[in-house]
Design a protein around this motif. Structure first.
Motif, PDB file in Angstrom:
ATOM      1  N   ARG A 224       0.826  -1.211   0.000  1.00 26.43           N
ATOM      2  CA  ARG A 224       0.000   0.000   0.000  1.00 26.43           C
ATOM      3  C   ARG A 224       0.862   1.264   0.000  1.00 26.43           C
ATOM      4  NH1 ARG A 224      -5.194   1.883   1.553  1.00 26.43           N
ATOM      5  NH2 ARG A 224      -5.131   3.973   0.644  1.00 26.43           N
ATOM      6  N   VAL A 225       1.945   1.235   0.782  1.00 30.06           N
ATOM      7  CA  VAL A 225       2.825   2.415   0.841  1.00 30.06           C
ATOM      8  C   VAL A 225       3.522   2.601  -0.505  1.00 30.06           C
ATOM      9  CG1 VAL A 225       4.907   3.361   1.922  1.00 30.06           C
ATOM     10  CG2 VAL A 225       3.121   2.323   3.337  1.00 30.06           C
ATOM     11  N   LEU A 226       3.970   1.510  -1.107  1.00 31.27           N
ATOM     12  CA  LEU A 226       4.617   1.625  -2.423  1.00 31.27           C
ATOM     13  C   LEU A 226       3.633   2.161  -3.460  1.00 31.27           C
ATOM     14  CD1 LEU A 226       6.812  -1.619  -2.524  1.00 31.27           C
ATOM     15  CD2 LEU A 226       7.547   0.734  -2.102  1.00 31.27           C
ATOM     16  N   ALA A 227       2.381   1.707  -3.371  1.00 31.12           N
ATOM     17  CA  ALA A 227       1.365   2.172  -4.331  1.00 31.12           C
ATOM     18  C   ALA A 227       1.118   3.671  -4.191  1.00 31.12           C
ATOM     19  CB  ALA A 227       0.065   1.388  -4.125  1.00 31.12           C
ATOM     20  N   GLU A 228       1.220   4.175  -2.975  1.00 25.72           N
ATOM     21  CA  GLU A 228       0.945   5.612  -2.729  1.00 25.72           C
ATOM     22  C   GLU A 228       2.144   6.496  -3.053  1.00 25.72           C
ATOM     23  OE1 GLU A 228      -1.817   6.995  -1.961  1.00 25.72           O
ATOM     24  OE2 GLU A 228      -3.083   5.475  -0.989  1.00 25.72           O
ATOM     25  N   THR A 229       3.314   5.880  -3.280  1.00 19.42           N
ATOM     26  CA  THR A 229       4.538   6.680  -3.396  1.00 19.42           C
ATOM     27  C   THR A 229       5.279   6.399  -4.698  1.00 19.42           C
ATOM     28  OG1 THR A 229       5.738   4.971  -2.159  1.00 19.42           O
ATOM     29  CG2 THR A 229       4.889   6.846  -0.883  1.00 19.42           C
ATOM     30  N   GLY A 230       4.556   5.958  -5.721  1.00 19.41           N
ATOM     31  CA  GLY A 230       5.216   5.695  -7.006  1.00 19.41           C
ATOM     32  C   GLY A 230       6.285   4.621  -6.888  1.00 19.41           C
ATOM     33  N   GLY A 231       6.097   3.692  -5.943  1.00 24.11           N
ATOM     34  CA  GLY A 231       7.037   2.581  -5.782  1.00 24.11           C
ATOM     35  C   GLY A 231       8.277   2.918  -4.970  1.00 24.11           C
ATOM     36  N   ARG A 232       8.364   4.162  -4.425  1.00 19.32           N
ATOM     37  CA  ARG A 232       9.602   4.565  -3.723  1.00 19.32           C
ATOM     38  C   ARG A 232       9.601   4.176  -2.256  1.00 19.32           C
ATOM     39  NH1 ARG A 232       8.312   9.046  -6.551  1.00 19.32           N
ATOM     40  NH2 ARG A 232       7.399  10.081  -4.746  1.00 19.32           N
ATOM     41  N   GLY A 233       8.469   4.331  -1.594  1.00 22.92           N
ATOM     42  CA  GLY A 233       8.423   4.208  -0.128  1.00 22.92           C
ATOM     43  C   GLY A 233       8.174   5.567   0.485  1.00 22.92           C
ATOM     44  N   ALA A 234       7.749   5.577   1.741  1.00 20.20           N
ATOM     45  CA  ALA A 234       7.401   6.826   2.431  1.00 20.20           C
ATOM     46  C   ALA A 234       8.647   7.669   2.687  1.00 20.20           C
ATOM     47  CB  ALA A 234       6.715   6.510   3.754  1.00 20.20           C
ATOM     48  N   ASP A 235       8.471   8.983   2.712  1.00 20.71           N
ATOM     49  CA  ASP A 235       9.595   9.867   3.030  1.00 20.71           C
ATOM     50  C   ASP A 235      10.003   9.707   4.493  1.00 20.71           C
ATOM     51  OD1 ASP A 235       9.773  11.396   0.459  1.00 20.71           O
ATOM     52  OD2 ASP A 235       7.681  11.810   0.992  1.00 20.71           O
ATOM     53  N   VAL A 236       8.992   9.552   5.349  1.00 23.70           N
ATOM     54  CA  VAL A 236       9.246   9.476   6.795  1.00 23.70           C
ATOM     55  C   VAL A 236       8.279   8.476   7.414  1.00 23.70           C
ATOM     56  CG1 VAL A 236       9.340  10.788   8.968  1.00 23.70           C
ATOM     57  CG2 VAL A 236       9.854  11.950   6.800  1.00 23.70           C
ATOM     58  N   ALA A 237       8.748   7.700   8.363  1.00 23.48           N
ATOM     59  CA  ALA A 237       7.852   6.892   9.198  1.00 23.48           C
ATOM     60  C   ALA A 237       7.992   7.369  10.639  1.00 23.48           C
ATOM     61  CB  ALA A 237       8.192   5.407   9.103  1.00 23.48           C
ATOM     62  N   LEU A 238       6.848   7.576  11.287  1.00 23.60           N
ATOM     63  CA  LEU A 238       6.827   7.997  12.690  1.00 23.60           C
ATOM     64  C   LEU A 238       6.321   6.826  13.523  1.00 23.60           C
ATOM     65  CD1 LEU A 238       5.227  11.558  12.240  1.00 23.60           C
ATOM     66  CD2 LEU A 238       7.652  10.908  12.154  1.00 23.60           C
ATOM     67  N   GLU A 239       7.080   6.469  14.560  1.00 20.20           N
ATOM     68  CA  GLU A 239       6.736   5.297  15.367  1.00 20.20           C
ATOM     69  C   GLU A 239       6.244   5.779  16.726  1.00 20.20           C
ATOM     70  OE1 GLU A 239       7.051   1.557  17.601  1.00 20.20           O
ATOM     71  OE2 GLU A 239       7.275   3.662  18.087  1.00 20.20           O
ATOM     72  N   ALA A 240       4.988   5.475  17.048  1.00 22.10           N
ATOM     73  CA  ALA A 240       4.365   5.980  18.283  1.00 22.10           C
ATOM     74  C   ALA A 240       3.806   4.838  19.115  1.00 22.10           C
ATOM     75  CB  ALA A 240       3.267   6.987  17.937  1.00 22.10           C
ATOM     76  N   ILE A 241       4.447   3.688  19.051  1.00 23.98           N
ATOM     77  CA  ILE A 241       3.958   2.517  19.793  1.00 23.98           C
ATOM     78  C   ILE A 241       5.003   2.022  20.799  1.00 23.98           C
ATOM     79  CG2 ILE A 241       3.205   0.113  19.620  1.00 23.98           C
ATOM     80  CD1 ILE A 241       1.950   0.861  16.910  1.00 23.98           C
TER      81      ILE A 241
END
Ligand SMILES: [Zn+2]
Ligand SMILES: [Zn+2]
Length: 345
Positions: A224-241
């Motif tokens: 899903r993330v690749l689909a939303e980012t033209g296959g690149r991946g997210a610029d940033v991931a924030l971890e709040a767990i």
């Protein structure tokens, strides 16, 4: 006075405890008007924490100054104040370099054995001139309580992640801190925030804040993330767990080459198996730490006063302090309809 006291696994109780008193000349006493239950309170709720036995809990509080020691110069009786999650001395190397959360003179946070917390009628605040901040006019208790911990924590997470206008950001977790991180990513100009959780009510709250909710038991996160980012991946991931590290491990492969993972979730383990080759192959930047609430507070006050941020929108319950045990129970069990729980003495 009445206070929420830690009694063991899944056991807190509202009990009568001794009233706090001024101890040092730099202390203040604050009459609490609103306290909150934090996700990090649940770590000790779910696990036996012997060094908390009998401790008054709570590190998110706002109230009114009741009394000050003769060494306190910035505050006087009757002023409305924030009581941020831990005090600080203002003089050590960490404090002088804006790292008040790492003060080496005061090492206890509120709600520990050494420093009774704010889920109570009154709290003693050491080094009050440094530890307290005035609540400006126009900020309600309901918004102010978020400035004592979780709004700065979420904002710090986004800032540490270097979120820039137009970025695509994944946020692991839609609990109260996760929602603050999502709000903060949007405030930093993110074009899209993908919010990951498994609890339908929490995902719905993320949607209401402007994020796109993803239930990772129902969708393949990476696809899903690749689909939303033209296959690149997210610029940033924030971890709040935090917790056992599984959310961190899930976040790392979602980030693009040169991207950043920023973590504020409180780890429960001493060490994790870190996917170092994946990180190396992505030229990944990894940032982690505790929020410097004091440093961020002036900017966050501006955002609230100008109507750009309204953290109080995630409050679902305002209970009397006497129902503190019930508040812990429903928050800990992630009951439907429960997000941020406030306690009013
Ligand atoms: Zn907290
Ligand atoms: Zn210090």
């Amino acid at each position: 006075m009445k206070a929420v006291v830690y009694r063991g696994v899944e056991h807190v109780a509202v009990e009568t405890v001794p009233d706090p008193k001024l101890v040092a000349p730099t202390d203040a006493l604050v009459r609490i008007t609103t306290a909150a239950i934090c996700g990090s309170n649940l770590h000790s709720y779910h696990r036996e924490t012997p060094n908390l036995a009998g401790a008054v809990l709570g590190h998110e509080g706002v109230g009114v100054v009741e009394d000050v020691g003769r060494g306190v110069t910035r505050f006087k009786k009757g002023q409305r104040v924030f009581v941020p999650w831990r005090p600080a001395c203002g003089q050590c190397w960490a404090c002088l370099h804006d790292q008040h959360s790492r003060c080496t003179t005061v090492t206890a946070a509120f709600g520990s054995k050494d420093l009774p917390g704010s889920q109570a009628e009154f709290v003693r605040v050491p080094f009050a001139d440094v530890g307290l901040d005035l609540i400006p006019d126009g900020i309600s208790d309901d918004d102010a309580i978020f400035l004592t911990d979780i709004f700065p924590t979420g904002f710090f997470c986004a800032e540490n992640g270097g979120v820039k206008p137009g970025d695509i950001v994944v946020v692991m977790g839609c609990g109260p801190v996760g929602l603050m991180a999502q709000m903060s990513a949007l405030l930093h100009g993110a074009a899209l925030v993908l919010a990951v959780d498994r609890v339908p009510f929490r995902l719905e709250m993320a949607r209401q804040l402007g994020a796109v909710p993803l239930n990772d038991t129902q969708v393949n996160l990476k696809e899903r993330v690749l689909a939303e980012t033209g296959g690149r991946g997210a610029d940033v991931a924030l971890e709040a767990i935090g917790m056992d590290g599984s959310a961190l491990l899930a976040a790392i492969p979602l980030v693009r080459v040169g991207g950043t993972v920023s973590m504020v979730g409180l780890p429960t383990e001493e060490a994790y198996a870190f996917p170092i080759r994946t990180a190396f192959s992505a030229d990944l930047t990894f940032k982690i730490g505790l929020c410097p609430a004091k440093r961020l507070m002036p900017r966050l006050i501006n955002l609230i006063r100008q109507g750009k941020a309204k953290p109080s929108q995630i409050i679902t319950h305002r209970l009397p302090l006497s129902e503190g045990a019930h508040g812990y129970h429903m928050f800990a069990n992630r009951e439907p309809g429960v997000m941020k729980v406030l306690l009013r003495p």
